[in-house]
Motif scaffolding. Structure first.
Motif, PDB file in Angstrom:
ATOM      1  N   HIS A 398       0.835  -1.208   0.000  1.00  0.00           N
ATOM      2  CA  HIS A 398       0.000   0.000   0.000  1.00  0.00           C
ATOM      3  C   HIS A 398       0.870   1.258   0.000  1.00  0.00           C
ATOM      4  N   ALA A 399       1.857   1.246   0.887  1.00  0.00           N
ATOM      5  CA  ALA A 399       2.725   2.421   1.025  1.00  0.00           C
ATOM      6  C   ALA A 399       3.471   2.722  -0.272  1.00  0.00           C
ATOM      7  N   MET A 400       3.952   1.689  -0.939  1.00  0.00           N
ATOM      8  CA  MET A 400       4.680   1.894  -2.191  1.00  0.00           C
ATOM      9  C   MET A 400       3.754   2.417  -3.290  1.00  0.00           C
ATOM     10  N   HIS A 401       2.535   1.922  -3.315  1.00  0.00           N
ATOM     11  CA  HIS A 401       1.558   2.426  -4.284  1.00  0.00           C
ATOM     12  C   HIS A 401       1.332   3.921  -4.048  1.00  0.00           C
ATOM     13  N   SER A 402       1.153   4.292  -2.789  1.00  0.00           N
ATOM     14  CA  SER A 402       0.957   5.709  -2.451  1.00  0.00           C
ATOM     15  C   SER A 402       2.200   6.534  -2.776  1.00  0.00           C
ATOM     16  N   TYR A 403       3.354   5.990  -2.427  1.00  0.00           N
ATOM     17  CA  TYR A 403       4.608   6.713  -2.663  1.00  0.00           C
ATOM     18  C   TYR A 403       4.778   7.017  -4.148  1.00  0.00           C
ATOM     19  N   TYR A 404       4.632   6.001  -4.996  1.00  0.00           N
ATOM     20  CA  TYR A 404       4.816   6.202  -6.432  1.00  0.00           C
ATOM     21  C   TYR A 404       3.758   7.129  -7.012  1.00  0.00           C
ATOM     22  N   SER A 405       2.514   6.968  -6.595  1.00  0.00           N
ATOM     23  CA  SER A 405       1.454   7.840  -7.104  1.00  0.00           C
ATOM     24  C   SER A 405       1.693   9.290  -6.699  1.00  0.00           C
ATOM     25  N   ASN A 406       2.090   9.491  -5.439  1.00  0.00           N
ATOM     26  CA  ASN A 406       2.362  10.852  -4.973  1.00  0.00           C
ATOM     27  C   ASN A 406       3.552  11.474  -5.691  1.00  0.00           C
ATOM     28  N   GLN A 407       4.546  10.655  -5.998  1.00  0.00           N
ATOM     29  CA  GLN A 407       5.736  11.161  -6.687  1.00  0.00           C
ATOM     30  C   GLN A 407       5.443  11.532  -8.137  1.00  0.00           C
TER      31      GLN A 407
END
Length: 602
Positions: A398-407
């Motif tokens: 979940h965190a990686m999905h959020s991280y990449y989307s936010n970036q």
């Protein structure tokens, strides 16, 4: 599992700092939060400068959209800090008040922007297109505007939209009330351990106790846990019923045929996707019955009970995994996703993104929370076992999905749809499973890991689909005007357990009230996405391992997609079409293969 003699939960202050998240990356202090809260509160009236004017010019439309995004981003940051703080200790009144304040401000914000969508909908399509052609900056909002126009018939007048927005703080009440009952007010009895010691049952310890080799401990924990819900079942039934009435309210005022259709429409998900999941799983229950029979046989019990479903069927194997060990294993398991991916995972471990251990009053369960202006945060209640290893991998997905989307995405498209929310988390779990099976030479440990994988399928595909069918059923009952009494809820839940688990297990009366403890029933048709996401993730993980870099690139692009397209389309780009049953069928076929392999090994 043997508990020590002193099993009282630690307070927050007794947890070492290295195992706590650091919220200063959002706000340095409560005082800074309060200062920015006041600034946000003072700025909300600025939205009224655009009321009635969005159709006047491209500039007015652009400036109105920009301001709404700016304020939304600010409020999201404020909410993230308050929510994370209140989850650290749900009995801390100061942070509960902080959370309530920002929820109230969010409601005011929703009211202040309630005119926008109705006004945009009234702009003729040709005129709206001309605005976009005239103002280059408006192209950013193309997909957002297209999505609004897609749902045109379900929006009301500006005055009516304002009333709906004002109602949001009230309609959030049932979920908030349940959260306080479940996390702050509810207490559980103690039970006797193997040596006669007192063990305090808690949310965090419950499943761990159900895994105990000692059947008396499993049974006592099961009965103790549900006794607390039995005492409050009428209150919780009223709370759940009120939440469903809120769903029906929004369904009717927005002119949808039913609550399910209304829930799926926002993400442009066909209702057939939901019904197809239930139908496909319902047509493949024989393998679940076979798994239940296998469990009964291996445990050598005359009657299999619901409290026997979590204990490993491979005995004399104890896979205790410390938090440090879990980090090392995950870094090895996720190597197929590449160095870029692993670098961020390492940062999450080293930079206090994760709140690791249970403490008194801490919110139960686990989650990852995204904040556009900071890195993601992960809440755990870590116990040293294989389930918690997988939970860590799951939340990191979940965190990686959020991280990449936010970036990669602008704020407006950074938050990905809940329909794809469980895909990245489950890809991580699937890769972890493959790694463990590949690197484990010990046959008994292999059987133990296979047992865990079988439990993933049972818990994620079958159990969540059962939840989805229950949620659909109780909404339909309420939509027909029938009261959702405790008896109706419990009878319906009992019958579904009979359907999904078959005749060779005792459906204990305690399980009839399990609906009372499931927070996801307040999330408006959320749970089906665990099953669809799991099925999609099984396909994607196999592609990553078999096809290599091309599949990895497609997958990472999917993670970076946010909500820049509809979720069904984003998944198609990654290589999975969820409008068809194949992905679910493939997952169920794998479950069947695993059951057959486990039978051979045992």
């Amino acid at each position: 599992m043997k508990e020590g003699k002193n099993q009282a939960l630690k307070t927050r202050d007794e947890i070492a700092e290295e195992f706590k998240w650091d919220l200063s990356d959002i706000y340095e202090s409560d005082e800074k939060w309060t200062q920015e809260f006041k600034e946000a509160e003072n700025r909300l009236p600025e939205m009224q400068d655009y009321k009635g004017k969005l159709a006047n010019s491209a500039d007015q439309l652009l400036n109105g959209l920009n301001l709404s995004m700016e304020l939304s981003r600010l409020l999201e940051r404020l909410y993230n800090y308050a929510a994370r703080k209140s989850d650290e200790d749900t009995a801390n009144n100061s942070y509960q008040a902080m959370r309530a304040r920002i929820q109230g401000l969010f409601s005011k914000f929703s009211s202040s922007i309630s005119f926008m969508v109705p006004e945009i909908i009234q702009i003729p399509t040709d005129k709206l297109n001309s605005f976009i052609e005239e103002k280059e900056e408006l192209k950013l909002y193309q997909h957002y505007l297209d999505d609004i126009m897609r749902q045109k018939e379900h929006y009301l007048s500006p005055e009516e939209e304002k009333i709906i927005a004002l109602a949001s703080e009230i309609t959030q009440g049932p979920e908030n009330i349940f959260g306080m009952i479940n996390n702050a007010d509810m207490s559980f009895p103690t039970i006797k351990g193997e040596d006669g010691e007192e063990i305090e049952v808690s949310h965090g310890r419950y499943i761990e106790l159900l895994k105990n080799d000692n059947r008396h401990i499993r049974r006592d924990a099961f009965k103790a846990y549900y006794s607390s819900y039995q005492e409050l079942k009428n209150t919780i039934a009223t709370t759940l019923s009120s939440n469903i009435k809120s769903d029906i309210f929004y369904t009717r005022v927005r002119n949808y045929n039913n609550s399910l259709e209304a829930s799926l429409a926002g993400n442009n998900i066909p209702v057939d996707v939901y019904n197809n999941l239930i139908d496909t799983v319902s047509n493949n229950l024989d393998t679940m019955y076979s798994y239940v029979d296998l469990r009964k046989s291996v445990l050598e019990v005359s009657d299999l009970h619901m409290y026997d479903l979590y204990t490993p069927i491979v005995k004399d194997i104890e896979m205790k995994i410390s938090y440090d060990e879990a980090q090392d294993i995950i870094l090895q398991a996720l190597k197929p996703l590449g160095e870029e991916y692993l670098k961020v995972i390492k940062e999450s471990f080293e930079s206090s993104w994760i709140d690791v251990y249970e403490n008194k009053g801490k919110r139960s369960g686990a989650y990852s929370s995204s904040c556009y202006d900071a890195h993601p945060y992960i809440l755990l209640n870590y116990n040293n076992d294989i389930d918690n290893l997988f939970t860590l991998a799951h939340e990191l997905g979940h965190a990686m999905h959020s991280y990449y989307s936010n970036q990669e995405q602008p704020y407006i498209y950074a938050n990905y749809s809940i329909f794809v929310a469980e895909v990245a988390s489950t890809v991580n779990e699937a890769l972890l499973m493959q790694y463990l099976l590949k690197t484990t030479d010990d046959e008994n440990k292999r059987k133990y890991i296979l047992n865990h994988h079988l439990e993933q399928f049972r818990g994620t595909v079958y159990r969540q689909t059962m939840f989805a069918e229950f949620e659909k059923l109780i909404h339909e009952i309420a939509e027909q005007g029938e009261a959702l009494t405790t008896d109706i809820l419990s009878q319906s839940y009992h019958q579904l357990n009979e359907k999904y688990y078959g005749e060779n297990i005792v459906i204990d009366e305690e399980i009839d009230v399990e609906w009372a403890r499931i927070p996801h029933f307040y999330y408006n048709f959320y749970v089906y996405q665990y099953a669809t996401g799991f099925s999609a993730a099984i396909t994607l993980s196999q592609k990553i391992l078999k096809e290599g870099q091309e599949a990895i690139d497609k997958y990472l692009n999917f993670l970076k997609g946010g909500s820049s397209d509809y979720p069904i389309e984003l998944l198609k780009g990654a290589g999975v079409d969820m409008t068809k049953p194949e992905a679910i069928e493939k997952a169920l076929d794998l479950f069947s293969d695993l059951v057959a392999e486990m039978k051979e090994l045992l």
